[in-house]
Design a protein around this motif. Sequence first.
Motif, PDB file in Angstrom:
ATOM      1  N   ASP A  60       0.818  -1.059   0.191  1.00  0.00           N
ATOM      2  CA  ASP A  60       0.094  -0.151   0.363  1.00  0.00           C
ATOM      3  C   ASP A  60       1.007   0.895   0.381  1.00  0.00           C
ATOM      4  O   ASP A  60       0.349   2.468  -1.036  1.00  0.00           O
ATOM      5  N   ASN A  61       1.773   0.801   0.357  1.00  0.00           N
ATOM      6  CA  ASN A  61       3.161   2.243   0.591  1.00  0.00           C
ATOM      7  C   ASN A  61       4.208   2.220   0.437  1.00  0.00           C
ATOM      8  O   ASN A  61       5.284   1.319  -0.060  1.00  0.00           O
ATOM      9  N   THR A 116      14.398   9.512  -6.282  1.00  0.00           N
ATOM     10  CA  THR A 116      13.641   8.448  -7.488  1.00  0.00           C
ATOM     11  C   THR A 116      12.332   7.818  -6.752  1.00  0.00           C
ATOM     12  O   THR A 116      12.806   7.117  -6.147  1.00  0.00           O
ATOM     13  N   LEU A 117      11.128   7.902  -6.734  1.00  0.00           N
ATOM     14  CA  LEU A 117       9.883   6.988  -5.866  1.00  0.00           C
ATOM     15  C   LEU A 117      10.065   6.083  -6.972  1.00  0.00           C
ATOM     16  O   LEU A 117      10.021   5.765  -8.293  1.00  0.00           O
ATOM     17  N   PRO A 118       9.530   4.735  -5.986  1.00  0.00           N
ATOM     18  CA  PRO A 118       9.961   3.270  -7.076  1.00  0.00           C
ATOM     19  C   PRO A 118       8.442   2.944  -7.717  1.00  0.00           C
ATOM     20  O   PRO A 118       8.850   2.058  -9.071  1.00  0.00           O
ATOM     21  N   THR A 119       7.165   3.476  -7.346  1.00  0.00           N
ATOM     22  CA  THR A 119       5.955   4.159  -8.071  1.00  0.00           C
ATOM     23  C   THR A 119       5.228   5.239  -7.798  1.00  0.00           C
ATOM     24  O   THR A 119       6.239   6.047  -7.466  1.00  0.00           O
ATOM     25  N   ARG A 120       3.886   5.306  -8.747  1.00  0.00           N
ATOM     26  CA  ARG A 120       3.413   6.262  -9.301  1.00  0.00           C
ATOM     27  C   ARG A 120       2.545   6.144  -7.693  1.00  0.00           C
ATOM     28  O   ARG A 120       2.739   5.602  -6.459  1.00  0.00           O
ATOM     29  N   ILE A 121       2.660   7.612  -6.880  1.00  0.00           N
ATOM     30  CA  ILE A 121       2.024   7.947  -5.388  1.00  0.00           C
ATOM     31  C   ILE A 121       1.113   8.551  -5.466  1.00  0.00           C
ATOM     32  O   ILE A 121       0.433   9.489  -6.507  1.00  0.00           O
ATOM     33  N   ALA A 145      -1.074   1.425  -9.271  1.00  0.00           N
ATOM     34  CA  ALA A 145      -0.176   1.143  -9.322  1.00  0.00           C
ATOM     35  C   ALA A 145       0.250  -0.609  -7.894  1.00  0.00           C
ATOM     36  O   ALA A 145       0.758  -0.906  -7.364  1.00  0.00           O
ATOM     37  N   LYS A 146      -1.081  -0.517  -7.337  1.00  0.00           N
ATOM     38  CA  LYS A 146      -0.948  -1.639  -6.013  1.00  0.00           C
ATOM     39  C   LYS A 146      -1.486  -2.986  -6.903  1.00  0.00           C
ATOM     40  O   LYS A 146      -1.286  -2.542  -7.992  1.00  0.00           O
ATOM     41  N   PRO A 147      -0.450  -3.936  -6.567  1.00  0.00           N
ATOM     42  CA  PRO A 147      -0.576  -5.050  -7.362  1.00  0.00           C
ATOM     43  C   PRO A 147      -2.413  -4.890  -7.327  1.00  0.00           C
ATOM     44  O   PRO A 147      -3.384  -5.427  -5.787  1.00  0.00           O
ATOM     45  N   LYS A 148      -2.531  -6.508  -7.622  1.00  0.00           N
ATOM     46  CA  LYS A 148      -4.283  -6.602  -8.216  1.00  0.00           C
ATOM     47  C   LYS A 148      -4.164  -8.076  -8.169  1.00  0.00           C
ATOM     48  O   LYS A 148      -2.948  -9.009  -8.715  1.00  0.00           O
TER      49      LYS A 148
END
Length: 155
Positions: A60-61, A116-121, A145-148
């Motif tokens: 989630d974060n 640089t962040l590893p994923t979209r925020i 960006a969260k796993p589904k």
Amino acid sequence: MSLIRYQTPEVASWPALDRWSTLRGELDSLFEMPLWSGFGRQSQLFSAWTPALDVCQNNDNVVAMIELAGMKKEDIEISLHDGMLTISGERKSETAQEDKAERSERFIGKFRRSITLPTRIDANKVSANYKDGILTVTLPKAEEAKPKQIQVNVD
């Protein structure tokens, strides 16, 4: 534009690489500065004041933890722009001007850390907490960006 080299997990845990990463970032900044700026900027490379930073993530974060002992919250700035988290501020001297330091090992002055962040925020839900000298910035991942979990259908 800064390019960040991919590091395999076993190499990324080697602490000396953080210093090289900081040096690379400072050199990138040096070449991106306009020539008319006068080179008056105080650099982390020359001031040796770079707070330690850890970044981890779960489903989630993304969480960034920065050691900023002895600083006031008013002296800390946090910004998020185009997937880049920037934490900057200034640690001020606590000794009086007329006092002569016999030994001084704590760093003072300005600092700036950008990662640089590893994923979209989801920028609207970012929060920061400062306790016991540790700044914790919680950056919730964007829904896309969260796993589904994908359901498998059997025919």
